[in-house]
Enzyme design. Structure first.
Site, PDB file in Angstrom:
ATOM      1  CG  PHE A  58      -4.687   1.115  20.860  1.00  0.00           C
ATOM      2  CD1 PHE A  58      -4.746   1.511  19.596  1.00  0.00           C
ATOM      3  CD2 PHE A  58      -4.034   1.479  22.161  1.00  0.00           C
ATOM      4  CE1 PHE A  58      -4.151   3.037  19.891  1.00  0.00           C
ATOM      5  CE2 PHE A  58      -3.148   1.976  21.925  1.00  0.00           C
ATOM      6  CZ  PHE A  58      -3.155   3.231  21.481  1.00  0.00           C
TER       7      PHE A  58
ATOM      8  CE1 TYR B 272     -10.379 -13.559  17.278  1.00  0.00           C
ATOM      9  CE2 TYR B 272      -9.101 -11.843  18.665  1.00  0.00           C
ATOM     10  CZ  TYR B 272     -10.288 -12.714  17.466  1.00  0.00           C
ATOM     11  OH  TYR B 272     -10.588 -11.255  17.572  1.00  0.00           O
TER      12      TYR B 272
END
Lengths: 235, 235
Positions: free
Chosen positions: A171, A206
């Site tokens: 999510f 990331y």
């Protein structure tokens, strides 16, 4: 990011697990939606920010109130100032919004989980669309920045937060991807945020999303009494 | 900051030098003003940004045009989006603005220098108020950011640049102080920017201004092809 939910370790599958068709009955579908927050969501946003502060062990620094949020958010059209995407989840398809923003079409995605997600705080984070209970699972707060070199705006992501019971399911990636997609749609040049240099899990997450960590830049901050001193400065 | 003019070394007097009264004739007064940029300043802004790119050895990354600047700046009231303060200098008092912005009263300050300033590019950076030549000496570019923990906006300083012949005289400090003063006036919580970790002179300058360099945070950036890939992402 002020709070990045720790991502899955690199070896874990980033996608939600799919029940193998020949061995188990149908999985547990979870219907999700990313939509723009509105003023009526402020109580949820406030609770989410406080959860994030607790997670970061920074609740002593968290002085946001519902009132300060209401007075600073929603002053400008979406994406032109501080903007929040909310993540909603439900065990049934989520009813359409009554007044969808013309600026953004909600993103919908269905996940299938092998075991149902247990949310011990769902009552505090429930919205009802008619009779249907929909749960707020997280948010991303972002705003435009500007690169003079590129001559175009970008987005800066101030916060990305997924409530604990919903972590490690994709999510966070979904929320951050929604911001990236919006940046491309608007012809923006960059999406930026910050990470703590020791947060290896977040850095890996990331980098897997395609971001680079810029090693040489440091944030400078003028705040508190040192900032207040400029009130009467002989500039 | 994308470009910080190298500050005076710590041992140099940060204030402009005053001619001691008993030894020399009157110094050379320079009248300065910080004001909001307007659309007609875009050609100067573009030249300044380009000079900054040259200073940073980043001209290969420079793609801003006058048109991209005009289309992104000045869309919102000052301080609520991308905002530029310009530094103007003149050997005579600067005439008042014909249409001053209601949002900001220009800051005026007179400096006295022992020797006159020599500006080899004065023609390219001159504005005429009637017959009077006023020179654009630098700019600061900033915009609001938001701290969810404080529950208040702040300013992020994207660029601070003083043209080479005007450096080491206190003008960078003047421009940055003007931003800080405006932040306090608006009840904002922080003024932030970035610095390269090896730029000792800039770090010293910023610390002397009261800023703290945050050692653990790193910028993450999603841009170029990696960002474009999200255009068709199945979020």
């Amino acid at each position: 990011m002020a709070a990045a939910a720790p991502p899955p370790p690199p070896s874990a599958a980033p996608e939600p697990s799919m029940a193998a068709p020949e061995t188990t009955p149908i999985g547990h579908p979870v219907f999700t939606r990313i939509r723009l927050a509105t003023p009526s969501d402020v109580p949820f946003i406030h609770k989410l920010i406080h959860q994030m502060a607790v997670f970061e062990r920074l609740s002593h620094l968290c002085s946001a109130t519902e009132s300060s949020l209401s007075s600073n958010l929603f002053l400008s059209p979406p994406f032109h100032s501080f903007t929040i995407f909310l993540l909603e989840l439900s065990s049934s398809p989520i009813p359409p919004l009554l007044s969808p923003s013309p600026s953004f079409t909600p993103i919908e995605k269905t996940f299938n989980f092998e075991i149902p997600v247990n949310d011990p705080e769902k009552d505090a984070f429930s919205i009802y669309y008619g009779d249907q209970q929909v749960i707020i699972g997280g948010f991303v707060l972002f705003f435009p920045n500007y690169s003079t070199f590129l001559g175009k705006p970008g987005f800066y992501v101030e916060d990305l937060f997924v409530r604990e019971c919903y972590r490690r399911k994709g999510f966070g990636k979904m929320l951050l991807s929604a911001v990236a997609k919006q940046a491309v749609k608007m012809g923006y040049g960059r999406v930026e945020w910050v990470v703590l240099d020791w947060n290896v899990n977040a850095i890996t997450f990331y980098e897997q999303m395609g971001a680079k960590v810029l090693p040489e830049w440091r944030i400078c901050r003028l705040t508190g009494d040192a900032l207040q001193a400029y009130q009467n400065a002989n500039v």
